[in-house]
Scaffold this active site. Structure first.
Site, mmCIF file in Angstrom:
data_model
loop_
_atom_site.group_PDB
_atom_site.id
_atom_site.type_symbol
_atom_site.label_atom_id
_atom_site.label_comp_id
_atom_site.label_asym_id
_atom_site.label_seq_id
_atom_site.Cartn_x
_atom_site.Cartn_y
_atom_site.Cartn_z
ATOM 1 N N GLU A 252 0.855 -1.181 0.000
ATOM 2 C CA GLU A 252 0.000 0.000 0.000
ATOM 3 C C GLU A 252 0.891 1.230 0.000
ATOM 4 O OE1 GLU A 252 -2.630 0.076 3.376
ATOM 5 O OE2 GLU A 252 -3.307 -1.968 3.043
ATOM 6 N N LYS A 254 2.502 4.360 1.431
ATOM 7 C CA LYS A 254 2.680 4.879 2.780
ATOM 8 C C LYS A 254 2.556 6.393 2.704
ATOM 9 C CE LYS A 254 5.577 4.632 6.896
ATOM 10 N NZ LYS A 254 5.302 5.990 7.359
ATOM 11 N N GLU A 304 -5.157 7.186 7.424
ATOM 12 C CA GLU A 304 -4.115 8.206 7.499
ATOM 13 C C GLU A 304 -4.698 9.507 6.947
ATOM 14 O OE1 GLU A 304 -1.130 7.382 8.781
ATOM 15 O OE2 GLU A 304 0.263 8.891 8.046
ATOM 16 N N ARG A 416 4.438 -4.647 17.256
ATOM 17 C CA ARG A 416 5.265 -4.321 16.095
ATOM 18 C C ARG A 416 5.914 -5.624 15.646
ATOM 19 N NH1 ARG A 416 7.154 0.471 14.679
ATOM 20 N NH2 ARG A 416 7.083 1.410 16.721
#
Ligand code: AMP
Length: 564
Positions: A252, A254, A304, A416
């Protein structure tokens, strides 16, 4: 009987005195077992240096000027004692303790009748956070005075640490999870899972105490309670992530913006930042877009937000951050800086958690529910060339790079790992904390313009310096930074001012070197501040471990070039 805050402080002294993980877990479990149910959440939050549970939007908002003013007023000792102790220990809490140890005997005897409980500390912290608006500073001062004048030196040490937000005890969330499991006889995996879902080990601890494993297992998401974010690891190139993801993955764009978690129930929409603070009022267009496009009655979405120019092209992130600061002028700024929202995940839909579903399925459900809101641009491929072309396209369109998401991966809040990678073509900048600053020379002599930059030691919670820079800020930014740093100053030595670790900056550099100059053993070469990260807390700064990892990678690459 309600537990005294003194027991908590004494417990933390014991933690600080040992470096052994197992011992920390054992004494923490004993301490947790000794608590009443209502003490557990406040105690665990305080031990981890948080005044309030994580979901709470409350902040203490106490400046160092206010706090140090109170410390000076209620002790009758010369302030040089504080400076000496700080110079010796480098620890604000320990320096405050030294101050109180030297103060008069009358005060000490007053303290013999100890009554300051953990719940009373929480009540006073609540009152301090609630004091806002006109006259709030005086009110906060009175409340802090009430709190600190009931505290013995060792209690003062930890109260001060809670005010400044740096505990440095060695007790961190991971160890706390183990202590909770041990104390309340619940499997560690159940504690960890609940902690991910709820985003707060302190609340999980309280639930484990009352309802044990059964209660933790039936825990679900609640709309308007932000969930911890899934995080990405850095990768060097597309070939590496293809290999890691079994040959095929979803790339994707960023986007270089700010991450938002959006919660919706009926006509109510709230937006949370990556710090999980409520930024709804700063982003009215996001609220409007979600209301107009998302039909689901209940949803938790992630995306985002980027700043764009009037032609729709992305513009630097810094412009967007202004939005989060200037809440009162939203209307104006919204016209000045338009934003665009790209959605990339969906965690919850009409009463059902989606996080255990594979990425591809969540993405499909997201597409079905996003209405006209665009999703992050995506390509699923097993071809390196196609991925490289997509990366180039992202960069050429003004974005930062790519994310790579493993096709069958669940959403793991707070973790993470290798399921999500980020690929940024340049040496990745670091987010570091300013711990001290020096006045400059010549034109800059009135400004704190040379900054000490520190990374977090994930184990001890200490901020360790890794570099120093006077590069990157404009004159106006330097003047503003000087003001902010002065308000955080705890100690001065010649032209150097030591500050509370609060301000996070993004730093670019050429290379990481080993260095005996700093306690961390690491130093950045040619460090330069690229932006001020208003969206990150010091707790979210990059760690020494990460810097060591980059150092080793850098070394591995150099080695490779030599043999080629
Ligand atoms: P970093 O902040 O460098 O750790 O990179 C991860 C961040 O990239 C996330 O927290 C998001 O704010 C941001 N981001 C941009 N685009 C995407 C995307 N397509 N998927 C997930 N995160 C994204």
């Amino acid at each position: 009987m309600a537990t005294l805050f003194k027991s908590l402080a004494v417990f933390l002294e014991k933690v600080e005195a040992t470096k052994k993980r197992l011992e920390i877990i054992a004494i923490a479990a004993d301490f947790l077992k000794s608590l009443d149910a209502e003490d557990v959440e406040p105690a665990v939050s305080l031990i981890l240096g948080r005044a309030f549970p994580k979901w709470s939007q409350k902040t203490l908002d106490v400046s160092w000027t206010t706090l140090s003013g109170v410390l000076q007023r209620i002790t009758d000792v010369d302030w040089s004692v504080f400076h000496e102790a700080f110079a010796h220990t480098g620890d604000v809490g320990a320096a405050a303790k030294a101050l109180f140890e030297k103060t008069n005997v009358q005060r000490q005897t007053l303290l013999q009748d100890e009554t300051l409980t953990i719940l009373e500390v929480r009540r006073l912290l609540d009152a301090i956070a609630s004091a806002t608006g006109a006259g709030s500073r005086e009110k906060k001062e009175r409340l802090i005075t009430t709190l600190l004048s009931q505290a013995s030196p060792v209690e003062v040490k930890y109260l001060v640490k809670i005010f400044i937000g740096e505990m440095r005890t060695g007790m961190h969330e991971g160890l706390m999870e183990q202590a909770v499991a041990l104390a309340f006889n619940v499997p560690l995996a159940a504690v960890q899972k609940a902690s991910m879902t709820l985003g707060d080990i302190a609340e999980v601890a309280a639930m484990a105490k009352v309802g044990g494993k059964a209660q933790l297992e039936q825990l679900g998401f609640q709309v308007f309670r932000p969930v911890k974010l899934m995080l990405a690891q850095s990768a060097d190139d597309v070939a590496e992530v293809l290999a890691q993801h079994g040959g095929k993955t979803a790339f994707e764009y960023k986007y270089d913006g700010a991450r938002v978690q959006i919660h919706k129930r009926g006509g109510d929409v709230r937006v949370f930042s990556r710090r999980l603070t409520d930024v709804t009022r700063s982003l009215p267009e996001v609220v409007k877009a979600v209301k107009a496009n998302v039909n689901a009655s209940e949803a938790i979405l992630e995306g985002e937000v980027i700043a764009v120019d009037h032609g729709g092209r992305p513009i630097p992130f810094q412009h967007l951050m202004r939005r989060f600061k200037r809440i009162r002028e939203v209307q104006d700024t919204a016209e000045e800086i338009p934003v665009a929202l790209y959605l990339f995940d969906m965690l919850y839909l009409n009463g059902e958690s989606l996080i255990s579903l594979p990425y591809v399925q969540r993405r499909r459900i997201l597409a079905e529910n996003a209405g006209g809101i665009p999703l992050t641009k995506q390509v699923i491929t097993d071809r390196k060339e196609e991925a490289e072309a997509f990366l180039k396209e992202a960069i050429d369109s003004g974005h930062e790079g790519l994310m790579a998401k493993k096709l069958d991966s669940p959403y793991t809040p707070g973790a993470r790992g290798k399921r999500w990678f980020k690929i940024k073509p340049v040496l990745e900048p670091l987010d570091l904390v300013i711990t001290a600053a020096e006045y400059g020379y010549g034109r800059r002599h009135e400004w704190l313009s040379d900054y000490y930059l520190a990374a977090r030691d994930a184990v001890t919670g200490e901020f360790l310096n890794v570099g120093k820079t006077f590069k990157g800020l404009t004159d106006a930014e330097m003047a503003e930074m000087t003001k902010r740093l002065k308000a955080l100053a705890v100690h001065e030595e010649r032209n150097r001012v030591f500050v509370l670790p609060r301000i996070v900056v993004e730093v670019t550099y050429n290379e990481i070197q080993k260095s005996p100059k700093y306690k961390s053993g690491m130093a950045l070469r040619f460090a330069r501040i690229s932006r001020i990260r208003e969206d990150k807390t010091a707790e979210e700064a990059d760690t020494i471990e990460k810097i060591k990892h980059i150092y080793e990678q850098q070394f591995a690459k150099k080695g490779k070039y030599k043999t080629e």
